[in-house]
Design an enzyme around this catalytic site. Structure first.
Site, PDB file in Angstrom:
ATOM      1  N   LYS A 216       3.016   9.252   0.944  1.00  0.00           N
ATOM      2  CA  LYS A 216       2.224   8.441   0.025  1.00  0.00           C
ATOM      3  C   LYS A 216       2.357   8.932  -1.418  1.00  0.00           C
ATOM      4  O   LYS A 216       2.575   8.151  -2.350  1.00  0.00           O
ATOM      5  CB  LYS A 216       0.759   8.465   0.465  1.00  0.00           C
ATOM      6  N   CYS A 270      -3.855   5.437  -9.401  1.00  0.00           N
ATOM      7  CA  CYS A 270      -2.912   5.912  -8.385  1.00  0.00           C
ATOM      8  C   CYS A 270      -1.703   6.551  -9.028  1.00  0.00           C
ATOM      9  O   CYS A 270      -1.495   7.751  -8.926  1.00  0.00           O
ATOM     10  CB  CYS A 270      -2.462   4.738  -7.532  1.00  0.00           C
TER      11      CYS A 270
HETATM   12  N1  SAJ Z   1       3.895  -0.451 -14.931  1.00  0.00           N
HETATM   13  C1  SAJ Z   1       4.819  -0.415 -15.956  1.00  0.00           C
HETATM   14  N2  SAJ Z   1       6.072  -0.866 -15.722  1.00  0.00           N
HETATM   15  C2  SAJ Z   1       6.460  -1.362 -14.504  1.00  0.00           C
HETATM   16  C3  SAJ Z   1       5.532  -1.388 -13.460  1.00  0.00           C
HETATM   17  C4  SAJ Z   1       4.256  -0.918 -13.697  1.00  0.00           C
HETATM   18  O1  SAJ Z   1       4.522   0.019 -17.074  1.00  0.00           O
HETATM   19  O2  SAJ Z   1       7.621  -1.772 -14.401  1.00  0.00           O
HETATM   20  C5  SAJ Z   1       2.520   0.046 -15.140  1.00  0.00           C
HETATM   21  C6  SAJ Z   1       1.446  -0.988 -14.925  1.00  0.00           C
HETATM   22  O3  SAJ Z   1       1.241  -1.771 -16.049  1.00  0.00           O
HETATM   23  C7  SAJ Z   1       0.256  -0.110 -14.602  1.00  0.00           C
HETATM   24  C8  SAJ Z   1       0.873   1.044 -13.838  1.00  0.00           C
HETATM   25  O4  SAJ Z   1       2.244   1.027 -14.167  1.00  0.00           O
HETATM   26  O5  SAJ Z   1      -0.361   0.371 -15.762  1.00  0.00           O
HETATM   27  C9  SAJ Z   1       0.709   0.992 -12.342  1.00  0.00           C
HETATM   28  O6  SAJ Z   1       0.787  -0.348 -11.858  1.00  0.00           O
HETATM   29  P1  SAJ Z   1       1.507  -0.783 -10.503  1.00  0.00           P
HETATM   30  O7  SAJ Z   1       1.327  -2.244 -10.372  1.00  0.00           O
HETATM   31  O8  SAJ Z   1       2.879  -0.281 -10.469  1.00  0.00           O
HETATM   32  O9  SAJ Z   1       0.751   0.023  -9.363  1.00  0.00           O
HETATM   33  P2  SAJ Z   1      -0.809   0.215  -8.949  1.00  0.00           P
HETATM   34  O10 SAJ Z   1      -1.274   1.495  -9.574  1.00  0.00           O
HETATM   35  O11 SAJ Z   1      -1.609  -0.991  -9.184  1.00  0.00           O
HETATM   36  O12 SAJ Z   1      -0.648   0.430  -7.358  1.00  0.00           O
HETATM   37  C10 SAJ Z   1       0.192   1.470  -6.873  1.00  0.00           C
HETATM   38  C11 SAJ Z   1       1.170   0.878  -5.858  1.00  0.00           C
HETATM   39  N3  SAJ Z   1       2.224   1.855  -5.560  1.00  0.00           N
HETATM   40  C12 SAJ Z   1       3.539   1.527  -5.652  1.00  0.00           C
HETATM   41  O13 SAJ Z   1       3.927   0.453  -6.015  1.00  0.00           O
HETATM   42  C13 SAJ Z   1       4.498   2.606  -5.272  1.00  0.00           C
HETATM   43  C14 SAJ Z   1       0.396   0.493  -4.588  1.00  0.00           C
HETATM   44  O14 SAJ Z   1       1.292   0.040  -3.586  1.00  0.00           O
HETATM   45  C15 SAJ Z   1      -0.396   1.701  -4.077  1.00  0.00           C
HETATM   46  O15 SAJ Z   1      -1.158   1.359  -2.918  1.00  0.00           O
HETATM   47  C16 SAJ Z   1      -1.371   2.085  -5.149  1.00  0.00           C
HETATM   48  O16 SAJ Z   1      -0.611   2.492  -6.294  1.00  0.00           O
HETATM   49  C17 SAJ Z   1      -2.229   3.233  -4.637  1.00  0.00           C
HETATM   50  O17 SAJ Z   1      -3.378   2.960  -4.222  1.00  0.00           O
HETATM   51  O18 SAJ Z   1      -1.754   4.360  -4.581  1.00  0.00           O
END
Ligand code: SAJ
Length: 416
Positions: A216, A270
């Site tokens: 994870k 996360c």
């Molecule tokens: N972000 C970027 N660029 C990208 C993708 C995301 O800047 O290309 C930023 C987003 O704007 C945000 C942050 O990253 O600020 C995180 O967003 P996210 O949508 O990537 O992820 P979370 O935090 O909403 O959810 C993550 C997910 N993990 C993965 O995709 C590996 C989710 O599946 C997990 O369950 C969750 O963390 C968790 O609970 O750990």
């Protein structure tokens, strides 16, 4: 022994509540246990206490059907799913994971535990936490045996099945995502599999608890490192006066390249947190993971500097700050880089700030206390001479381009 007529979900937050509701929807009697009276009352009134697509209707349905009930006190059950917070104490380097909520949950459920029960930790946890939880249970219940003592013959089974749902798509992903099921013994994993099969349609892979814990953390560290790469490219492109979005689009034409999107920083509870769980226990080895965290944490500062520079060219800067949530189309402000950016702009008195966030009803205290207020999207665009897009909410996408004419635009998401 293998049936799960009644389960208890401990911790009714972003993960616990949807999980509880989905099990209830599938015919299991679910008791949700939480330490916050307001959360328990709200759920028992048939409402979730946070926003998530389709959760409202589901919670109403299962509460009305008597399948989900929330309570402040632990009750006996066939299985316990623990979904409590595992926050990071402190910031950046030197921060340490806090597993005290998991320990408290173990202490709370120990008295009601019975032979044949299954205890699952879902919270994202540093390696070793499941074993620590099992040790607490064993200490408090010497009359029962646990996997660390009796392996396959234990009275109580213990497993770690990390959640991996994406906020904004939780209900869909709880059911369809593949799951990693880490048992403290083979039998523990098998029983946890039987439980999750009630609701999970995705593939379920069995392993041990320690590997599941690190899996994870690895997923989120992987994403953080990849976002850091995109963010680093955005800084390099700024220096070289190259459009980073065009650049990434071109590089991604390569069949083995898939660069993520740069942004104002990485938020949420996360990805901005979990990599530190790995760094904290492996400071010598986790150099790339640490570097990614530092790059992503520095990104809001670069955005602030860019706004400062643009605002300096204006006589009376009026800045529309569009979006506060940590990512698009959610109301979640935790660890949001957008909030940090707006707060720092306010502290530095860079200009008049018009904050727009259609997903919330009032500003968090750290912004409200600095005299900021929420504004309407159209009004803010109309009045501003500098437009700062911080979150690519769907509702910001249909902007009338004519309204942006003659204004400085800083699009941190490359959305426009
Ligand atoms: N972000 C970027 N660029 C990208 C993708 C995301 O800047 O290309 C930023 C987003 O704007 C945000 C942050 O990253 O600020 C995180 O967003 P996210 O949508 O990537 O992820 P979370 O935090 O909403 O959810 C993550 C997910 N993990 C993965 O995709 C590996 C989710 O599946 C997990 O369950 C969750 O963390 C968790 O609970 O750990």
């Amino acid at each position: 022994m293998d049936s799960f007529a009644r389960i208890a979900v401990v911790g009714l937050g972003y993960i616990g509540l949807p999980t509880a509701a989905v099990f209830a929807e599938n015919g299991v009697e679910v008791v949700g246990v939480d330490v916050t009276p307001r959360v328990v009352e709200t759920i028992n009134a048939g409402r979730p206490h946070f926003g998530e697509p389709n959760l409202d209707a589901l919670v109403r349905r299962v509460v009305q059907a008597g399948k989900l009930r929330a309570t402040l006190t632990m009750e006996p059950a066939d299985a316990f799913i623990i979904a409590v917070p595992t926050p990071l104490r402190g910031h950046g380097e030197g921060a340490a994971p806090d597993i005290s909520y998991v320990e408290d949950a173990a202490r709370a459920l120990a008295p009601v535990l019975a032979a044949g029960n299954l205890v699952i930790l879902e919270s994202t946890s540093p390696v070793g936490t499941t074993e620590r939880m099992a040790a607490i249970l064993a200490e408090l219940r010497p009359d029962l045996s646990f996997p660390q003592q009796r392996g396959e013959l234990a009275d109580v089974q213990v497993a770690h099945c990390p959640e991996r749902v994406l906020p904004g798509r939780i209900l869909e992903e709880v059911v369809n995502n593949a799951r990693v099921i880490g048992g403290m013994s083979r039998k523990c994993a098998q029983r946890a599999l039987t439980l999750y099969r009630i609701v999970v349609k995705g593939e379920c892979r069995l392993t041990n608890a320690r590997t599941a814990e690190l899996a994870k953390l690895t997923e989120n560290a992987y994403r953080d490192v990849n976002i850091a790469f995109a963010n680093e490219m955005s800084l390099i492109c700024d220096n070289l006066r190259i459009n980073v979005w065009d650049l990434i689009g071109l590089a991604n034409l390569h069949p083995r390249v898939n660069i993520l999107s740069p942004g104002p920083g990485v938020g949420g509870h996360c990805i901005a947190v979990d990599p530190w769980f790995i760094v904290a226990t492996n400071p010598e080895e986790a150099t790339l993971i640490r570097a990614a965290r530092i790059i992503n944490d520095a990104k809001p500062g670069h955005v602030v500097a860019k706004v400062r520079e643009r605002a300096a060219a204006l006589k009376q800067p009026v800045i529309a700050c569009l979006g506060l949530s940590y990512k698009k189309d959610v109301d979640d402000l935790r660890e949001s880089p957008a909030v940090e950016i707006v707060r720092r702009l306010a502290e530095e008195k860079v200009g008049e700030l018009l904050v727009v966030e259609p997903h919330i009803g009032r500003l968090p205290p750290e912004l409200a206390d600095r005299g900021l207020a929420l504004h309407d999207f159209d009004e803010a665009l109309e009045r501003a001479n500098l437009v700062l897009l911080l979150v690519d909410h769907m509702s910001f996408m249909q902007v009338d381009r004519a309204m942006l004419k003659d204004k400085f635009v800083i699009d941190t998401r490359g959305a426009w």
